[in-house]
Design a protein around this motif. Sequence first.
Motif, short mmCIF file in Angstrom:
data_model
loop_
_atom_site.label_atom_id
_atom_site.label_comp_id
_atom_site.label_asym_id
_atom_site.label_seq_id
_atom_site.Cartn_x
_atom_site.Cartn_y
_atom_site.Cartn_z
N ALA A 1 0.56 -1.38 -0.02
CA ALA A 1 0.24 -0.04 0.00
C ALA A 1 0.54 0.68 -0.36
O ALA A 1 1.91 1.39 0.45
N ILE A 2 0.80 2.41 -0.61
CA ILE A 2 0.62 3.76 -0.97
C ILE A 2 0.12 4.75 -0.29
O ILE A 2 -1.40 4.86 -0.35
N MET A 3 1.15 5.08 0.63
CA MET A 3 0.01 6.44 0.94
C MET A 3 1.09 7.36 2.12
O MET A 3 2.06 7.26 1.51
N GLU A 4 0.80 8.42 2.58
CA GLU A 4 1.47 9.89 3.27
C GLU A 4 1.21 9.70 4.69
O GLU A 4 0.51 9.86 4.88
N LEU A 5 2.54 10.00 4.66
CA LEU A 5 2.18 9.89 6.23
C LEU A 5 3.40 11.20 7.19
O LEU A 5 5.32 11.20 5.32
N PRO A 6 3.57 11.77 8.02
CA PRO A 6 4.46 12.53 8.51
C PRO A 6 5.87 11.67 8.49
O PRO A 6 6.21 10.48 9.08
N LEU A 7 7.32 12.48 8.30
CA LEU A 7 8.07 12.24 8.42
C LEU A 7 8.76 11.42 9.53
O LEU A 7 9.26 10.27 9.69
N TRP A 8 8.33 12.41 10.34
CA TRP A 8 9.10 11.66 12.04
C TRP A 8 7.98 9.89 11.78
O TRP A 8 8.63 9.46 12.61
N MET A 9 6.69 9.47 11.22
CA MET A 9 6.13 8.83 11.65
C MET A 9 6.72 7.65 10.64
O MET A 9 7.28 6.37 11.27
N ALA A 10 7.41 8.06 9.41
CA ALA A 10 7.57 7.20 8.60
C ALA A 10 9.18 7.13 9.39
O ALA A 10 9.67 6.13 9.08
N THR A 11 10.06 7.46 9.99
CA THR A 11 10.99 7.13 10.39
C THR A 11 10.50 6.14 11.84
O THR A 11 11.85 5.37 11.16
N ALA A 12 9.73 6.21 12.10
CA ALA A 12 9.63 5.73 13.38
C ALA A 12 9.43 4.05 12.99
O ALA A 12 9.76 3.18 13.31
#
Length: 219
Positions: A73-84
Motif C-alpha cells: 500500500a502507498i500512502m502519505e505519512l509525516p516524516l517523523w512517523m515514517a522514520t519511526a
Amino acid sequence: MAANKNQAPTGRANLIMSQLHLLPQPASYFCAHDALAESQLVRVRCNETIPWNQWLPADDAQLQSGMLIERGAIMELPLWMATALGDRISLLPPRQYGNRVRDDLQAGAEAVNFHDLGPHYYRLGLKLGVRLPSLGIASLLQGALQARLRKISQPLLSPSVSTGALIETGRAIYQPATGPTAKMDMLEQDLHELAKRTRRGVDAWWQRETLKIKKYASE
C-alpha cells in the motif's frame, strides 16, 4: 575528476547550512522549524502488513478488512512517523526533489517557487537525503542555494528603507510570505531577513560616522 552528485553540501552552501544548524542531524524539538519539517508528509510504500491504529491513515475499505494496511500500500505519512516505522516502510522518491524540479532549477533557479514546494524545503530535503542518498538531494540543495543566494542577499546591495532605524520585524514562523520572499522557503526567508538587518546596521553605522565627520569638520 567528475564530482560525486551524492556528496554532502560543500563550500559556501555548507558554511551557511552549518551555521544555521541545517546539516543532517537528529531532530530537535526545541526548534520549531525542525519540528515542522519533520511533520511534512512523505510518500511511503508498506513493506509488510501493518496493523492500523489511530495514527495511521486508512480509508473505509481498509478499516472493514480486519483493520490492516496491506503490504504494498502507498500512502502519505509525516516524516517523523515514517522514520519511526523503520524497515516496515520504504520512502518513495519525493516529487519536490525530482527531475522536473531539477530541470526548472537549471532553466532559472530564482523563478522556482520553493514556498509552494514546501515551506521547509532545505530542512526536509537534508533529512530525506540521509534516507535516500542515491537521489543526490544534498547536491540539488547545494546548487539551488548557490544559484538563489544573489536574490536572497539582495538587501545587502541596496540602501535600507529607513536608514538608521534598527527595527526587528519579528516575522512569525507561520506568517505567509509576501513580496520578494513569496517564492522562498523558511531558510531563505531567514537569510533574506538577516541581509536586511545587516544592511540596516551598516547604514546606521555610516550615518553615525558621517555625523561625526561633519561635527569635526565644523569645529
